[in-house]
Enzyme design. Sequence first.
Site, PDB file in Angstrom:
ATOM      1  N   GLY A   1       0.829  -1.212   0.000  1.00 43.49           N
ATOM      2  CA  GLY A   1       0.000   0.000   0.000  1.00 43.49           C
ATOM      3  C   GLY A   1       0.858   1.254   0.000  1.00 43.49           C
ATOM      4  O   GLY A   1       0.640   2.184  -0.792  1.00 43.49           O
ATOM      5  N   HIS A   2       1.879   1.275   0.872  1.00 50.19           N
ATOM      6  CA  HIS A   2       2.780   2.435   0.914  1.00 50.19           C
ATOM      7  C   HIS A   2       3.539   2.586  -0.418  1.00 50.19           C
ATOM      8  O   HIS A   2       3.727   3.698  -0.909  1.00 50.19           O
ATOM      9  CB  HIS A   2       3.833   2.267   2.021  1.00 50.19           C
ATOM     10  CG  HIS A   2       3.283   2.248   3.411  1.00 50.19           C
ATOM     11  ND1 HIS A   2       3.320   1.120   4.209  1.00 50.19           N
ATOM     12  CD2 HIS A   2       2.679   3.207   4.143  1.00 50.19           C
ATOM     13  CE1 HIS A   2       2.792   1.405   5.392  1.00 50.19           C
ATOM     14  NE2 HIS A   2       2.388   2.662   5.374  1.00 50.19           N
TER      15      HIS A   2
END
Length: 279
Positions: free
Chosen positions: A27-28
């Site tokens: 996600g990051h």
Amino acid sequence: MQRLARQWQRHGTRVGFVPTMGYLHEGHLCLARVARKRIGNSGKVVVSIYVNPTQFAPTEDLSRYPRDLKRDLSLCRSTGVDVVFVPADAGMYPGKAAGDFSTHVMEENLAGRMEGAARPTHFRGVTTVVAKLFNILLPDLAVFGAKDWQQAAIIKRMVSDLNFPVKIIVAPTVREADGVAMSSRNKYLVGNLRPQAVVLSAAIKQVRAMVKAATKPISSTRLRSLVTKMVSAAPDARLDYVEFFDPKTLLPQTRVTHGSHVALAVFIGKTRLIDNGRL
Ligand code: PAF
């Protein structure tokens, strides 16, 4: 870091910023890729890694929040991040222990509901640290994840209210194959707790299907009891809140329809997870 950022600014080099608390996951990395795409190859992508103590209440998981800087740095390197900014508490809050840090940024409308009601000091810590990071990094744009929908709305409001010259981009939530939203806190879910985390995304899916099939708005009371029932079917899950609201104003809606938004927080064992989605 601020000196370097000012140098970039003087030379017309644009900066795309992704603030994180580390223990990075896909996600990051997606946020960093969005930053790169928007800022271009001539710009700089900066990721900050800082587990910000002021957004944790004394009862929360600050001391055991997962950390793995070596792995984070290697992931950033392979994702083409130019600079990873890893400040220490003494750098971010000098004098705090002695009571010499006394300025905070507080959004006073959107921050009172949902996560703000459940974690009353949380958003003050978030807006304060993000304002500090913006002042240090002087970014042209910053990318936040849609998983923290309320946080992104509050940051947008802060930027607009306080004239920060930064564009806020909200990138879609990245999910595991079974639908669980990626989160550093998923690491806490061991044994039979991990499969139970599916209940958050499953509840969103179920509510979305009901709203899609309905010919008129559905009452939030009815949807809330559906979600409560789904969550209580998982043996170690406990619903903290579920809210139906307008995605822009965050105002609660009693009549839920296409375009409404749902957000929920659920304890799976001792781990508190959040998720949200458009209906
Ligand atoms: O979303 C987070 O990880 C944090 O709240 C943030 C924006 C990095 C501020 O500490």
